[in-house]
Write an enzyme that holds these catalytic residues in place. Structure first.
Site, PDB file in Angstrom:
ATOM      1  N   LYS A  59       0.809  -1.204   0.000  1.00 39.46           N
ATOM      2  CA  LYS A  59       0.000   0.000   0.000  1.00 39.46           C
ATOM      3  C   LYS A  59       0.855   1.273   0.000  1.00 39.46           C
ATOM      4  O   LYS A  59       1.972   1.209   0.508  1.00 39.46           O
ATOM      5  CB  LYS A  59      -0.965  -0.020   1.192  1.00 39.46           C
ATOM      6  N   HIS A  62       0.513  -4.950   5.557  1.00 36.75           N
ATOM      7  CA  HIS A  62       1.393  -5.556   6.552  1.00 36.75           C
ATOM      8  C   HIS A  62       0.648  -5.971   7.822  1.00 36.75           C
ATOM      9  O   HIS A  62       1.142  -6.756   8.610  1.00 36.75           O
ATOM     10  CB  HIS A  62       2.604  -4.665   6.860  1.00 36.75           C
ATOM     11  N   LYS A 105       0.728  -9.756  10.889  1.00 31.60           N
ATOM     12  CA  LYS A 105       0.812  -9.772  12.352  1.00 31.60           C
ATOM     13  C   LYS A 105       0.153 -11.051  12.876  1.00 31.60           C
ATOM     14  O   LYS A 105      -0.977 -11.366  12.498  1.00 31.60           O
ATOM     15  CB  LYS A 105       0.110  -8.538  12.948  1.00 31.60           C
ATOM     16  N   GLU A 113      -2.048   5.332  17.814  1.00 31.37           N
ATOM     17  CA  GLU A 113      -0.588   5.433  17.721  1.00 31.37           C
ATOM     18  C   GLU A 113      -0.107   6.597  18.576  1.00 31.37           C
ATOM     19  O   GLU A 113      -0.834   7.592  18.734  1.00 31.37           O
ATOM     20  CB  GLU A 113      -0.176   5.684  16.280  1.00 31.37           C
ATOM     21  N   ASP A 139      -4.677   6.732   4.822  1.00 31.09           N
ATOM     22  CA  ASP A 139      -3.486   6.032   5.281  1.00 31.09           C
ATOM     23  C   ASP A 139      -3.828   4.736   6.018  1.00 31.09           C
ATOM     24  O   ASP A 139      -3.089   3.758   5.929  1.00 31.09           O
ATOM     25  CB  ASP A 139      -2.707   6.975   6.222  1.00 31.09           C
ATOM     26  N   HIS A 175      -5.682  -1.124   6.586  1.00 29.18           N
ATOM     27  CA  HIS A 175      -5.493  -1.853   7.847  1.00 29.18           C
ATOM     28  C   HIS A 175      -6.805  -2.045   8.623  1.00 29.18           C
ATOM     29  O   HIS A 175      -7.119  -3.141   9.079  1.00 29.18           O
ATOM     30  CB  HIS A 175      -4.484  -1.125   8.735  1.00 29.18           C
ATOM     31  N   LYS A 183      -3.068   9.476  15.238  1.00 26.99           N
ATOM     32  CA  LYS A 183      -1.662   9.631  15.620  1.00 26.99           C
ATOM     33  C   LYS A 183      -1.586  10.517  16.856  1.00 26.99           C
ATOM     34  O   LYS A 183      -2.505  11.267  17.149  1.00 26.99           O
ATOM     35  CB  LYS A 183      -0.878  10.251  14.471  1.00 26.99           C
TER      36      LYS A 183
HETATM   37  C1  BG6 Z   1       1.370   2.362   7.817  1.00 27.56           C
HETATM   38  C2  BG6 Z   1       0.970   3.811   7.849  1.00 27.56           C
HETATM   39  O1  BG6 Z   1       0.737   1.700   6.777  1.00 27.56           O
HETATM   40  O2  BG6 Z   1       1.033   1.761   9.048  1.00 27.56           O
HETATM   41  C3  BG6 Z   1       1.624   4.537   9.011  1.00 27.56           C
HETATM   42  O3  BG6 Z   1       1.333   4.429   6.625  1.00 27.56           O
HETATM   43  C4  BG6 Z   1       1.319   3.812  10.295  1.00 27.56           C
HETATM   44  O4  BG6 Z   1       1.175   5.892   9.084  1.00 27.56           O
HETATM   45  C5  BG6 Z   1       1.658   2.337  10.184  1.00 27.56           C
HETATM   46  O5  BG6 Z   1       2.086   4.425  11.342  1.00 27.56           O
HETATM   47  C6  BG6 Z   1       1.200   1.573  11.405  1.00 27.56           C
HETATM   48  O6  BG6 Z   1       1.716   0.279  11.376  1.00 27.56           O
HETATM   49  P1  BG6 Z   1       1.991  -0.506  12.718  1.00 27.56           P
HETATM   50  O7  BG6 Z   1       2.452  -1.859  12.267  1.00 27.56           O
HETATM   51  O8  BG6 Z   1       3.024   0.275  13.484  1.00 27.56           O
HETATM   52  O9  BG6 Z   1       0.683  -0.543  13.436  1.00 27.56           O
END
Ligand code: BG6
Length: 477
Positions: A136, A166, A170, A204, A223, A228, A325
């Protein structure tokens, strides 16, 4: 073959993941890594670059570093020209299997795919595969995602394209399926008759981490949500597939997104941006004070929404999603709140004091499952309190070193597409949020709330649930 081989993703995640695969005996001895990037550093320069990265991320065990370096080659050149592809073709015999991993900015996806196609590098043999791996963002809205898919499909078949989210790498995300479908007591309760609502939180503590320029054009909705958060949503809400093949699994997940009811961007969505504040012990600036962010930016760093899924299982059950965030705590979790028990027996107990039963899946940083239920407080009168049963992965299993990319890369090599997204899901995800993007674009009056960095998010998000007489689970306890 990694395009963008000198970049951050390669160094931090891909190469450490490959090393972990090698340690687990999952890479063949005739494995080869070909890095492609624009910097003119030659084979030795690239090997040196990799060696340093390996020492920094993933330890310095000399023998496995050597194992990789002996199998590493480098090709330099501009992705838009034909040269690097000729050089790649010269290093890649037609009978070899190959993964082309595009660890590049998304603006390069189309040109690299087109060039790979032109150089005939994506042609598969009867017993050999050629796969394209991309991550992505897949477009920035529905039309651009559809256009990207169309271009990719001109040079490769859908089953050659592995689109990574990603989150699906997990462990605890993969555990959602096991929890739901390997436990007899869960599925009978998993529907509108027993579930009051579902909350999905991705909080986050980080800000934009030097990505101000690109993040400002993206915002939290694009984003995090169609990718996700929707992955989590579809795993929680999907129907049991008839078997665990990629096709069956992906079809059920896509159906969830197709069933999301049209939402009202004004009523069902809250957007917000962080102001200055404190995260932990550190004072942090407002989003508008971050490097490369315009001081009048109206990009959101937080979004909360209420969704409905119009199918037999879920109609009437709200799904509340939020991500932001610079919140007070990093936590990704899903809470399924069950309906209250009939109250007649405890009619002298105020309803508010009866703790709801909820099941929380902790995805990160804690990994586990927690069930909350009511218990009697010891004593002569009947008083009720909430208690928790909690399972933590780390208490029971020894964690293996993992970047989250091991499973994904391994599955690409094995051709198992279960954890990857087909074009249909990507487009369905964008389809759900497109009305919000359009409304924000066209109606400047839709408010942008400001929340304090280090807190729980904007009060407007609390109001979104308060309207339904509900409350978010606390991020900071
Ligand atoms: C990414 C986003 O895809 O995922 C980021 O672009 C974000 O902004 C991140 O911080 C979060 O991933 P994780 O694995 O830290 O939850």
């Amino acid at each position: 073959m990694i395009f963008g081989a000198t970049g951050d993703l390669t160094r931090r995640l891909l190469v450490p993941a490959l090393r972990n695969l090698r340690r687990n005996g999952l890479l063949p001895d005739d494995f080869a890594l070909i890095g492609v990037a624009s910097r003119d550093i030659g084979d030795d320069g690239f090997r040196e670059h990799l060696r340093k990265g390996m020492e920094q991320f993933g330890g310095g065990a000399r023998d496995d570093i050597d194992w990789f370096l002996q199998r590493t080659r480098y090709v330099s050149g501009k992705f838009e020209g034909p040269e690097p592809y000729k050089a790649v073709a010269a290093l890649l015999p037609a009978e070899r299997n190959a993964l082309f991993y595009l660890a590049t900015p998304p603006t390069e996806f189309q040109v690299i795919a087109r060039r790979l196609g032109k150089a005939d590098l994506l042609r598969e043999g009867e017993n050999t595969f050629r796969r394209l791996v991309i991550e992505k963002p897949f477009g920035h809205d529905l039309p651009s995602a559809a256009a990207l898919d169309k271009r990719l499909l001109r040079v490769a078949h859908e089953d050659q394209i592995f689109r990574i989210d990603h989150y699906l790498g997990k462990e605890t995300v993969q555990n959602i399926l096991v929890l739901r479908f390997a436990n007899g007591f869960v599925e009978p309760l998993w529907n509108r008759d027993h579930i009051d609502h579902v909350q999905i939180t991705v909080a986050e503590t980080v800000g934009v981490e030097g990505r101000g320029k690109s993040y400002n054009g993206t915002g939290a909705l694009r984003d995090m949500v169609p990718n996700h958060l929707f992955q989590l949503l579809s795993l929680i809400a999907m129907e049991p597939p008839s078997h665990l093949s990629a096709g069956a699994l992906r079809a059920e997940k896509a159906k969830v997104l197709h069933a999301v009811r049209n939402l009202d961007p004004r009523l069902d969505v809250v957007r917000a941006q962080y102001g200055a504040g404190r995260v932990g012990d550190a004072a942090v600036p407002a989003y508008r004070g971050e490097p490369d962010v315009p001081t009048d930016s109206s990009s959101e760093t937080y979004v909360a929404m209420k969704l409905g899924i119009d199918n037999w299982r879920w109609v009437g059950v709200p799904f509340y999603l939020r991500t932001g965030k610079r919140l007070g705590r990093r936590r990704t979790e899903i809470t399924v709140q069950f309906r209250q028990a009939p109250l007649a027996l405890f009619r002298d107990t105020p309803v508010e004091r009866l703790p709801p039963n909820d099941l929380t899946l902790h995805i990160q940083p804690e990994e586990g499952v927690q069930l909350r239920f009511g218990v009697k407080i010891p004593g002569p009168t009947v008083r009720i309190d909430g208690a928790d049963m909690k399972f933590n992965y780390s208490d029971v299993f020894e964690a293996k070193p993992s970047t989250g990319y091991e499973t994904l890369i391994y599955d690409c090599m094995m051709g198992d597409a279960s954890l990857f997204q087909p074009a249909e899901t990507i487009e369905a995800g964008w389809g759900v949020i497109q009305p919000i993007l359009d409304a924000w674009e066209n109606d400047r009056d839709i408010p942008l709330a400001i929340y304090d960095a280090g807190g729980m998010g904007p009060k407007e998000a609390d109001e979104l649930l308060a309207r339904d007489h509900r409350r978010w689970r606390r991020i900071i306890r």
